[in-house]
Design a protein around this motif. Structure first.
Motif, PDB file in Angstrom:
ATOM      1  N   ASP A  97       0.863  -1.177   0.000  1.00 30.33           N
ATOM      2  CA  ASP A  97       0.000   0.000   0.000  1.00 30.33           C
ATOM      3  C   ASP A  97       0.902   1.230   0.000  1.00 30.33           C
ATOM      4  O   ASP A  97       1.331   1.701   1.055  1.00 30.33           O
ATOM      5  CB  ASP A  97      -0.910  -0.014   1.234  1.00 30.33           C
ATOM      6  CG  ASP A  97      -1.849   1.191   1.289  1.00 30.33           C
ATOM      7  OD1 ASP A  97      -1.810   2.017   0.359  1.00 30.33           O
ATOM      8  OD2 ASP A  97      -2.597   1.300   2.281  1.00 30.33           O
ATOM      9  N   GLU A 131      -3.830  -9.440   1.950  1.00 33.14           N
ATOM     10  CA  GLU A 131      -4.441 -10.456   1.092  1.00 33.14           C
ATOM     11  C   GLU A 131      -3.550 -10.786  -0.099  1.00 33.14           C
ATOM     12  O   GLU A 131      -3.477 -11.946  -0.525  1.00 33.14           O
ATOM     13  CB  GLU A 131      -5.823  -9.989   0.631  1.00 33.14           C
ATOM     14  CG  GLU A 131      -6.835  -9.918   1.775  1.00 33.14           C
ATOM     15  CD  GLU A 131      -8.208  -9.492   1.295  1.00 33.14           C
ATOM     16  OE1 GLU A 131      -8.299  -8.920   0.183  1.00 33.14           O
ATOM     17  OE2 GLU A 131      -9.186  -9.728   2.030  1.00 33.14           O
ATOM     18  N   GLY A 132      -2.856  -9.771  -0.633  1.00 30.29           N
ATOM     19  CA  GLY A 132      -1.919 -10.038  -1.717  1.00 30.29           C
ATOM     20  C   GLY A 132      -0.739 -10.850  -1.241  1.00 30.29           C
ATOM     21  O   GLY A 132      -0.303 -11.794  -1.913  1.00 30.29           O
ATOM     22  N   ASP A 165      -1.623  -4.373 -11.022  1.00 21.99           N
ATOM     23  CA  ASP A 165      -2.888  -3.654 -10.837  1.00 21.99           C
ATOM     24  C   ASP A 165      -3.130  -2.610 -11.921  1.00 21.99           C
ATOM     25  O   ASP A 165      -4.179  -1.946 -11.903  1.00 21.99           O
ATOM     26  CB  ASP A 165      -2.934  -2.992  -9.454  1.00 21.99           C
ATOM     27  CG  ASP A 165      -1.894  -1.904  -9.285  1.00 21.99           C
ATOM     28  OD1 ASP A 165      -0.759  -2.087  -9.762  1.00 21.99           O
ATOM     29  OD2 ASP A 165      -2.208  -0.868  -8.668  1.00 21.99           O
ATOM     30  N   HIS A 206      -4.891  -7.255 -11.472  1.00 18.12           N
ATOM     31  CA  HIS A 206      -5.219  -7.401 -10.054  1.00 18.12           C
ATOM     32  C   HIS A 206      -6.218  -6.331  -9.639  1.00 18.12           C
ATOM     33  O   HIS A 206      -5.897  -5.148  -9.582  1.00 18.12           O
ATOM     34  CB  HIS A 206      -3.948  -7.292  -9.207  1.00 18.12           C
ATOM     35  CG  HIS A 206      -4.186  -7.473  -7.740  1.00 18.12           C
ATOM     36  ND1 HIS A 206      -4.329  -8.716  -7.167  1.00 18.12           N
ATOM     37  CD2 HIS A 206      -4.309  -6.567  -6.730  1.00 18.12           C
ATOM     38  CE1 HIS A 206      -4.516  -8.569  -5.854  1.00 18.12           C
ATOM     39  NE2 HIS A 206      -4.518  -7.277  -5.579  1.00 18.12           N
ATOM     40  N   VAL A 207      -7.429  -6.773  -9.352  1.00 15.80           N
ATOM     41  CA  VAL A 207      -8.488  -5.895  -8.850  1.00 15.80           C
ATOM     42  C   VAL A 207      -8.760  -6.199  -7.389  1.00 15.80           C
ATOM     43  O   VAL A 207      -8.990  -5.310  -6.580  1.00 15.80           O
ATOM     44  CB  VAL A 207      -9.773  -6.052  -9.698  1.00 15.80           C
ATOM     45  CG1 VAL A 207     -10.900  -5.188  -9.141  1.00 15.80           C
ATOM     46  CG2 VAL A 207      -9.495  -5.700 -11.153  1.00 15.80           C
ATOM     47  N   SER A 208      -8.728  -7.477  -7.059  1.00 13.55           N
ATOM     48  CA  SER A 208      -8.878  -7.922  -5.670  1.00 13.55           C
ATOM     49  C   SER A 208      -8.126  -9.235  -5.523  1.00 13.55           C
ATOM     50  O   SER A 208      -7.914  -9.959  -6.502  1.00 13.55           O
ATOM     51  CB  SER A 208     -10.348  -8.119  -5.304  1.00 13.55           C
ATOM     52  OG  SER A 208     -10.875  -9.254  -5.974  1.00 13.55           O
ATOM     53  N   ALA A 209      -7.730  -9.541  -4.309  1.00 11.35           N
ATOM     54  CA  ALA A 209      -7.015 -10.800  -4.067  1.00 11.35           C
ATOM     55  C   ALA A 209      -7.894 -11.994  -4.410  1.00 11.35           C
ATOM     56  O   ALA A 209      -7.401 -13.002  -4.944  1.00 11.35           O
ATOM     57  CB  ALA A 209      -6.562 -10.860  -2.615  1.00 11.35           C
ATOM     58  N   GLU A 210      -9.169 -11.884  -4.120  1.00 13.55           N
ATOM     59  CA  GLU A 210     -10.089 -12.991  -4.399  1.00 13.55           C
ATOM     60  C   GLU A 210     -10.135 -13.296  -5.895  1.00 13.55           C
ATOM     61  O   GLU A 210     -10.044 -14.459  -6.308  1.00 13.55           O
ATOM     62  CB  GLU A 210     -11.490 -12.645  -3.880  1.00 13.55           C
ATOM     63  CG  GLU A 210     -12.506 -13.752  -4.062  1.00 13.55           C
ATOM     64  CD  GLU A 210     -13.884 -13.374  -3.523  1.00 13.55           C
ATOM     65  OE1 GLU A 210     -14.751 -14.262  -3.460  1.00 13.55           O
ATOM     66  OE2 GLU A 210     -14.091 -12.191  -3.178  1.00 13.55           O
ATOM     67  N   ARG A 211     -10.257 -12.242  -6.711  1.00 19.76           N
ATOM     68  CA  ARG A 211     -10.321 -12.448  -8.161  1.00 19.76           C
ATOM     69  C   ARG A 211      -8.991 -12.954  -8.710  1.00 19.76           C
ATOM     70  O   ARG A 211      -8.956 -13.813  -9.599  1.00 19.76           O
ATOM     71  CB  ARG A 211     -10.712 -11.145  -8.857  1.00 19.76           C
ATOM     72  CG  ARG A 211     -12.193 -10.826  -8.730  1.00 19.76           C
ATOM     73  CD  ARG A 211     -12.577  -9.581  -9.495  1.00 19.76           C
ATOM     74  NE  ARG A 211     -12.273  -9.681 -10.918  1.00 19.76           N
ATOM     75  CZ  ARG A 211     -12.533  -8.712 -11.793  1.00 19.76           C
ATOM     76  NH1 ARG A 211     -13.095  -7.583 -11.384  1.00 19.76           N
ATOM     77  NH2 ARG A 211     -12.241  -8.868 -13.064  1.00 19.76           N
ATOM     78  N   THR A 212      -7.891 -12.434  -8.180  1.00 16.17           N
ATOM     79  CA  THR A 212      -6.583 -12.887  -8.643  1.00 16.17           C
ATOM     80  C   THR A 212      -6.375 -14.358  -8.323  1.00 16.17           C
ATOM     81  O   THR A 212      -5.895 -15.130  -9.162  1.00 16.17           O
ATOM     82  CB  THR A 212      -5.472 -12.032  -8.011  1.00 16.17           C
ATOM     83  OG1 THR A 212      -5.568 -10.697  -8.538  1.00 16.17           O
ATOM     84  CG2 THR A 212      -4.095 -12.597  -8.310  1.00 16.17           C
TER      85      THR A 212
END
Length: 207
Positions: free
Chosen positions: A16, A90-91, A172, A190-196
C-alpha cells in the motif's frame, strides 16, 4: 498449458504505497493536496525516478521550477517511507501460498533504485522471491517491452527452458498487463485478491 512461474508487481498488489499517506499530514485541505499531487509532485515526475533519475536531481529541478513549494517538494523523498503504509495482507497471502506450493516467484516493479532498499530491509516477505527486476536499477520501466524481456531473462536464469506463455504476470495497472500479454505472457489484472486467486486457479495454478 502449464504455469511454471509467477511474476508479481508490488505497488497495489503487495504494498500500500500512496503519496496521500504522507501529504495528508502536510496539506490538510483535500482539494489543495490533490492539486499539489496532480500539478507539482506528480506521478509522471515520480515515474522518472522509477526509471533511473536520481532523487537529488529530481528534487532540485522541481524546486527550481516551483521555489514557493520548496518544503513540500523536499518532503517527498525525505519522508518517502511515510508513503509506504505497509503490505497488503491479502496479496501477500497469495504470494505466501504460492511459495508454500513451490511455485517459482519473481518480482517486476516500477520502483526507484534509491528507495527500494528500504523495502528490502523492512519487509522480510520480499525474500520469498527468487529474483526481482527493479526498474530504477535496470533503468527500464513498465510498460516498455524491454523491461519484460529483462524479467523473462531473469526467470530463465532459474528456469532455462521456460517459455513466455508459461509465465503469468500480476499487476494492478491494465496497461502493464496488456504489454505482458502482447509479448506472449499470461496476465492477471489485479483488482482484488479474491479475483486474482480465482484467475490463477483458472490457469491451473494449485495453491
Amino acid at each position: 498449458m502449464t504455469i511454471r512461474a509467477v511474476v508479481f508487481d508490488f505497488g497495489g498488489v503487495l504494498f500500500d504505497w500512496n503519496p496521500h499517506h504522507l501529504y495528508r499530514k502536510l496539506i490538510a485541505d483535500d482539494h489543495e493536496r490533490q492539486w499539489f499531487l496532480d500539478t507539482i509532485c506528480t506521478q509522471a515526475w515520480n515515474t522518472e525516478q522509477d526509471a533511473g533519475r536520481s532523487l537529488a536531481d529530481a528534487t532540485r529541478s522541481l524546486i527550481d521550477e516551483y521555489p514557493h513549494h520548496h518544503a513540500l517538494i523536499q518532503a517527498y523523498y525525505d519522508r518517502w517511507h511515510e508513503m509506504l503504509l505497509g503490505p497488503l495482507p491479502e496479496g501477500v497471502a497469495i504470494l505466501t501460498a504460492l511459495h508454500q506450493a513451490n511455485m517459482p516467484l519473481f518480482g517486476l516493479t516500477n520502483w526507484s533504485a534509491e528507495t527500494f532498499p528500504y523495502a528490502r530491509a523492512h519487509y522480510p516477505f520480499l525474500q520469498i522471491f527468487r529474483d526481482i527486476v527493479v526498474s530504477g536499477e535496470v533503468k527500464l520501466i513498465k510498460p516498455d517491452a524491454a523491461i519484460y524481456h529483462a524479467s523473462l531473462d531473469q526467470v530463465r536464469a532459474h528456469l532455462p527452458d521456460i517459455e513466455a506463455r508459461e509465465v503469468v504476470f500480476i499487476d494492478d495497472v491494465t496497461g502493464n498487463i496488456e504489454a505482458a500479454v502482447a509479448l506472449g505472457w499470461q496476465g492477471i489484472h489485479h483488482v482484488s485478491a479474491e479475483r486474482t486467486a480465482a484467475q490463477l486457479r483458472a490457469l491451473g495454478v494449485g495453491f
